[in-house]
Scaffold this motif. Sequence first.
Motif, PDB file in Angstrom:
ATOM      1  N   UNK A 136     -13.620   3.910   3.339  1.00  0.00           N
ATOM      2  CA  UNK A 136     -11.912   4.663   3.945  1.00  0.00           C
ATOM      3  C   UNK A 136     -11.011   4.768   2.783  1.00  0.00           C
ATOM      4  N   UNK A 137     -11.442   3.561   1.729  1.00  0.00           N
ATOM      5  CA  UNK A 137     -10.514   3.657   0.705  1.00  0.00           C
ATOM      6  C   UNK A 137     -11.762   4.084  -0.709  1.00  0.00           C
ATOM      7  N   UNK A 138     -12.498   4.608  -0.620  1.00  0.00           N
ATOM      8  CA  UNK A 138     -13.322   5.406  -1.216  1.00  0.00           C
ATOM      9  C   UNK A 138     -12.942   6.769  -0.875  1.00  0.00           C
ATOM     10  N   UNK A 139     -13.370   7.224   0.726  1.00  0.00           N
ATOM     11  CA  UNK A 139     -13.108   8.611   0.736  1.00  0.00           C
ATOM     12  C   UNK A 139     -11.526   9.480  -0.029  1.00  0.00           C
ATOM     13  N   UNK A 140     -10.338   7.908   0.096  1.00  0.00           N
ATOM     14  CA  UNK A 140      -9.305   8.655   0.063  1.00  0.00           C
ATOM     15  C   UNK A 140      -8.493   7.693  -1.352  1.00  0.00           C
ATOM     16  N   UNK A 141      -9.187   6.619  -2.179  1.00  0.00           N
ATOM     17  CA  UNK A 141      -8.832   6.313  -3.486  1.00  0.00           C
ATOM     18  C   UNK A 141      -9.755   6.893  -4.388  1.00  0.00           C
ATOM     19  N   UNK A 142     -11.135   7.023  -3.762  1.00  0.00           N
ATOM     20  CA  UNK A 142     -11.967   6.853  -5.003  1.00  0.00           C
ATOM     21  C   UNK A 142     -12.248   7.506  -6.103  1.00  0.00           C
ATOM     22  N   UNK A 192       0.906   8.099  -7.571  1.00  0.00           N
ATOM     23  CA  UNK A 192       2.314   7.583  -8.032  1.00  0.00           C
ATOM     24  C   UNK A 192       2.313   6.724  -6.795  1.00  0.00           C
ATOM     25  N   UNK A 193       3.258   6.315  -6.044  1.00  0.00           N
ATOM     26  CA  UNK A 193       3.356   5.172  -4.901  1.00  0.00           C
ATOM     27  C   UNK A 193       3.608   5.964  -4.237  1.00  0.00           C
ATOM     28  N   UNK A 194       4.672   7.074  -3.727  1.00  0.00           N
ATOM     29  CA  UNK A 194       4.838   8.080  -2.654  1.00  0.00           C
ATOM     30  C   UNK A 194       3.615   8.823  -2.602  1.00  0.00           C
ATOM     31  N   UNK A 195       2.482   8.727  -3.137  1.00  0.00           N
ATOM     32  CA  UNK A 195       1.701   9.843  -2.888  1.00  0.00           C
ATOM     33  C   UNK A 195       1.010   8.740  -2.335  1.00  0.00           C
ATOM     34  N   UNK A 196       0.714   7.452  -2.929  1.00  0.00           N
ATOM     35  CA  UNK A 196      -0.233   6.831  -2.361  1.00  0.00           C
ATOM     36  C   UNK A 196       0.022   6.102  -1.051  1.00  0.00           C
ATOM     37  N   UNK A 197       2.049   5.862  -1.038  1.00  0.00           N
ATOM     38  CA  UNK A 197       1.858   5.757   0.852  1.00  0.00           C
ATOM     39  C   UNK A 197       1.698   6.858   1.130  1.00  0.00           C
ATOM     40  N   UNK A 198       1.567   8.113   1.423  1.00  0.00           N
ATOM     41  CA  UNK A 198       1.521   9.300   2.258  1.00  0.00           C
ATOM     42  C   UNK A 198       0.025   9.410   2.782  1.00  0.00           C
ATOM     43  N   UNK A 199      -0.636   8.755   2.101  1.00  0.00           N
ATOM     44  CA  UNK A 199      -2.132   8.422   1.689  1.00  0.00           C
ATOM     45  C   UNK A 199      -2.649   7.438   2.964  1.00  0.00           C
ATOM     46  N   UNK A 200      -1.715   6.534   2.735  1.00  0.00           N
ATOM     47  CA  UNK A 200      -1.662   5.065   3.434  1.00  0.00           C
ATOM     48  C   UNK A 200      -1.420   5.787   4.835  1.00  0.00           C
ATOM     49  N   UNK A 201      -0.435   6.429   5.482  1.00  0.00           N
ATOM     50  CA  UNK A 201       0.563   7.356   6.157  1.00  0.00           C
ATOM     51  C   UNK A 201      -0.597   8.066   7.331  1.00  0.00           C
TER      52      UNK A 201
END
Length: 91
Positions: A85-91, A13-22
């Motif tokens: 990093x993107x693979x690690x967090x959003x893979x 979800x957008x809030x979950x993705x924002x938390x990861x980006x944070x």
Amino acid sequence: MPKIDIRRPHGLSIPEARAVVDQVAARMREKFGMDGTWEGDTLRFSRPGVAGSIAVGSDAIQVTAELGMMLAPLKGMVEQEIRRKLDEHFG
């Protein structure tokens, strides 16, 4: 100035993705002294030699950055690290 533009799909979800980006932004602050501020669902970041953004969409993350002259020779390495990093967090 060399530019980096990477799009990575995600299933959060957008809030979950924002938390990861944070979380990633916090590490960027610690490691590289980068400042970041949210503008809507886009985190804008900068430090001497680099400026960019991480846009959080409903189905993808878009990372863009412009590297200054000092970091230009390292573009490949910087891009590879972003992808890792993107693979690690959003893979």
